[in-house]
Design a protein around this motif. Structure first.
Motif, PDB file in Angstrom:
ATOM      1  N   LEU A  46       0.783  -1.082  -0.049  1.00  0.00           N
ATOM      2  CA  LEU A  46       0.046  -0.057   0.093  1.00  0.00           C
ATOM      3  C   LEU A  46       0.782   1.205   0.090  1.00  0.00           C
ATOM      4  O   LEU A  46       0.559   2.133  -0.673  1.00  0.00           O
ATOM      5  CB  LEU A  46      -0.891  -0.134   1.195  1.00  0.00           C
ATOM      6  CG  LEU A  46      -2.092  -0.972   1.166  1.00  0.00           C
ATOM      7  CD1 LEU A  46      -2.854  -0.894   2.736  1.00  0.00           C
ATOM      8  CD2 LEU A  46      -3.023  -0.809   0.123  1.00  0.00           C
ATOM      9  N   GLU A  47       1.797   1.369   0.730  1.00  0.00           N
ATOM     10  CA  GLU A  47       2.931   2.357   0.685  1.00  0.00           C
ATOM     11  C   GLU A  47       3.440   2.550  -0.526  1.00  0.00           C
ATOM     12  O   GLU A  47       3.762   3.891  -0.967  1.00  0.00           O
ATOM     13  CB  GLU A  47       3.773   2.089   1.814  1.00  0.00           C
ATOM     14  CG  GLU A  47       4.871   3.277   1.825  1.00  0.00           C
ATOM     15  CD  GLU A  47       4.318   4.712   2.297  1.00  0.00           C
ATOM     16  OE1 GLU A  47       4.731   5.504   1.771  1.00  0.00           O
ATOM     17  OE2 GLU A  47       3.259   4.689   3.253  1.00  0.00           O
ATOM     18  N   SER A  92      -7.483  -6.794   5.810  1.00  0.00           N
ATOM     19  CA  SER A  92      -8.010  -5.501   5.595  1.00  0.00           C
ATOM     20  C   SER A  92      -9.119  -5.702   4.460  1.00  0.00           C
ATOM     21  O   SER A  92      -8.885  -6.778   3.559  1.00  0.00           O
ATOM     22  CB  SER A  92      -7.153  -4.828   4.715  1.00  0.00           C
ATOM     23  OG  SER A  92      -7.527  -3.489   4.136  1.00  0.00           O
ATOM     24  N   GLU A 138       2.330   5.878   5.670  1.00  0.00           N
ATOM     25  CA  GLU A 138       0.989   6.041   5.184  1.00  0.00           C
ATOM     26  C   GLU A 138       0.423   4.592   4.900  1.00  0.00           C
ATOM     27  O   GLU A 138      -0.895   4.442   4.788  1.00  0.00           O
ATOM     28  CB  GLU A 138       1.058   6.697   3.862  1.00  0.00           C
ATOM     29  CG  GLU A 138       1.238   8.123   4.344  1.00  0.00           C
ATOM     30  CD  GLU A 138       1.302   9.016   2.940  1.00  0.00           C
ATOM     31  OE1 GLU A 138       0.912   8.629   1.909  1.00  0.00           O
ATOM     32  OE2 GLU A 138       1.671  10.121   2.851  1.00  0.00           O
ATOM     33  N   ASN A 183      -1.236   3.028   8.128  1.00  0.00           N
ATOM     34  CA  ASN A 183      -2.350   3.716   8.319  1.00  0.00           C
ATOM     35  C   ASN A 183      -3.499   3.165   7.208  1.00  0.00           C
ATOM     36  O   ASN A 183      -4.724   3.108   7.770  1.00  0.00           O
ATOM     37  CB  ASN A 183      -2.284   5.244   8.201  1.00  0.00           C
ATOM     38  CG  ASN A 183      -1.583   5.859   9.556  1.00  0.00           C
ATOM     39  OD1 ASN A 183      -1.579   5.331  10.754  1.00  0.00           O
ATOM     40  ND2 ASN A 183      -0.664   6.884   9.436  1.00  0.00           N
ATOM     41  N   ASP A 184      -3.223   2.987   6.244  1.00  0.00           N
ATOM     42  CA  ASP A 184      -4.243   2.633   5.195  1.00  0.00           C
ATOM     43  C   ASP A 184      -4.710   1.278   5.367  1.00  0.00           C
ATOM     44  O   ASP A 184      -5.890   0.782   5.448  1.00  0.00           O
ATOM     45  CB  ASP A 184      -3.729   2.579   3.906  1.00  0.00           C
ATOM     46  CG  ASP A 184      -3.310   4.115   3.055  1.00  0.00           C
ATOM     47  OD1 ASP A 184      -4.013   4.998   3.686  1.00  0.00           O
ATOM     48  OD2 ASP A 184      -2.806   4.236   2.120  1.00  0.00           O
ATOM     49  N   SER A 244      -6.847   1.085   8.744  1.00  0.00           N
ATOM     50  CA  SER A 244      -7.835   2.209   8.663  1.00  0.00           C
ATOM     51  C   SER A 244      -8.660   2.073   9.584  1.00  0.00           C
ATOM     52  O   SER A 244      -9.588   3.127  10.122  1.00  0.00           O
ATOM     53  CB  SER A 244      -8.522   2.208   7.384  1.00  0.00           C
ATOM     54  OG  SER A 244      -9.005   1.118   6.923  1.00  0.00           O
TER      55      SER A 244
END
Length: 360
Positions: free
Chosen positions: A145-146, A175, A273, A276-277, A280
């Motif tokens: 994701l990053e 997720s 990031e 965090n994604d 979430s």
């Protein structure tokens, strides 16, 4: 002047149906994103090439009618596009990437190690045995994701257990943004289940531990046995390192596959990031805490702790989020400090040279 040269390409790779529809550069993963970064003058003087294989003593790069070996560079990795300067190969300009997989290199000096660049989809491979660990899947997913890739969790060796559904459910809990595919890597399942991500002109990568079936999956998509495979150790389900280098392989339909060596250690850096994604759900809960600086430990009015008490959030998931955030902060700070020291050292060297020039 920078211009968009994508119109000079026969068709967009996403619209092409077969390998035959692709131009030589599209067959290597060329996209309008890269074409927009070059000028007509640069295109004629320095043609684009892509790094398709990394060796210790050099980089194998291909282009339109170009097959060359470049000297090793720390700022290049497999999948990179660069404008080839034949007279000064080390000065070849690296094009901005659509994605970059990197980690903190093993060891104590906290250097960054580039793994791969310009990957569209990351297949995070795990298996229905002792290798399966939710924490490891979360780590790879945060990395993907990053890096701005599409992560897909692939659960293999479903034929070896009586209840693969428990593994599938655990993978889906990582997720709700990530697709989970369960299959037997042998036979036709990889081609039928993974096809929608393996389009002509796209680049996909298999990530995961040794022995989970990455090379077997790659061979199934390549419709060959060009990548060597080995069985796992029966006593602990650990895999043996079979893939020893990072190399792009072309599928019959024009999709490129990167089969990576299994990584025993995957330390995240500059991945806040992505973490965090991935978490979430924790972030949404934290936004409802009474205090903005809530640490989710003993504070009154903590929405995260309340969710754990009510069974809406697993305490283990919160612990893994904390661990990844702390690890990333530590590694990122260490890298930032090293960059600051390098900058200060360079400034000092330039000052000394300037002083010598004045004295002369």
């Amino acid at each position: 002047m920078i211009r968009d040269y994508s119109d000079f390409l026969p068709r967009r790779a996403s619209d092409a149906g077969t390998h035959a529809d692709l131009s030589p550069l599209q067959a290597l993963g060329w996209q309008p994103f890269f074409a927009q970064q070059i000028s007509i003058e640069e295109l004629s003087a320095t043609p684009p090439v892509r790094v398709v294989e990394v060796h210790r003593n050099g980089l194998h790069a291909l282009g339109d009618g170009i097959d060359t070996t470049l000297p090793p560079r720390a700022d290049l990795t497999v999948g990179d596009w660069l404008m080839l300067d034949s007279s000064r190969p080390r000065s070849s300009r690296v094009l901005e990437r659509t994605s970059l997989i990197k980690r903190r290199a093993p060891g104590t000096d906290r250097q960054e190690q580039l793994i791969a660049a310009n990957i569209d989809t990351a297949f995070i491979v795990t298996s229905c045995n002792q290798d399966f660990k939710v924490a490891r899947l979360e780590r790879y997913a945060a990395l993907a994701l990053e890096a701005r890739m599409t992560p897909v969790i692939v659960v293999t060796k479903t034929d070896l257990v009586t209840n693969p559904q428990s593994y599938i459910d655990a993978a889906r809990a990582v997720s709700d943004m990530i697709d989970v595919v369960a299959l037997d890597a042998r036979g036709d399942a990889p081609r039928t289940e993974l096809t929608r991500w393996c389009k002509p002109g796209k680049t996909v990568a298999f990530l995961g531990s040794s022995g989970v079936g990455k090379s077997t999956l790659a061979n199934a998509l390549l419709e060959s046995q060009s990548i060597a495979t080995q069985t796992i150790r029966e006593d602990d389900a650990k895999g043996r390192h079979t893939t020893t280098r990072r190399e792009l392989h072309a599928m019959p339909n024009g999709c490129l596959i990167l089969d990576t060596p299994g990584m025993r250690e995957l330390q995240l850096t500059d991945a806040a990031e992505g973490i965090n994604d991935l978490f979430s759900d924790v972030q949404r809960l934290a936004a409802r805490c009474r205090f903005k600086d809530c640490q989710h430990e003993t504070e009154p009015g903590c929405a995260v702790l309340k969710a754990i008490d009510e069974g809406a959030l697993d305490a283990g998931r919160l612990g893994r989020w904390r661990k990844l955030m702390a690890e990333d902060a530590f590694n990122s700070a260490s890298l930032a400090e090293r960059r600051s020291r390098d900058k200060a050292f360079g400034k000092m060297v330039r000052g000394i040279k300037k002083l010598k020039d004045v004295r002369r």
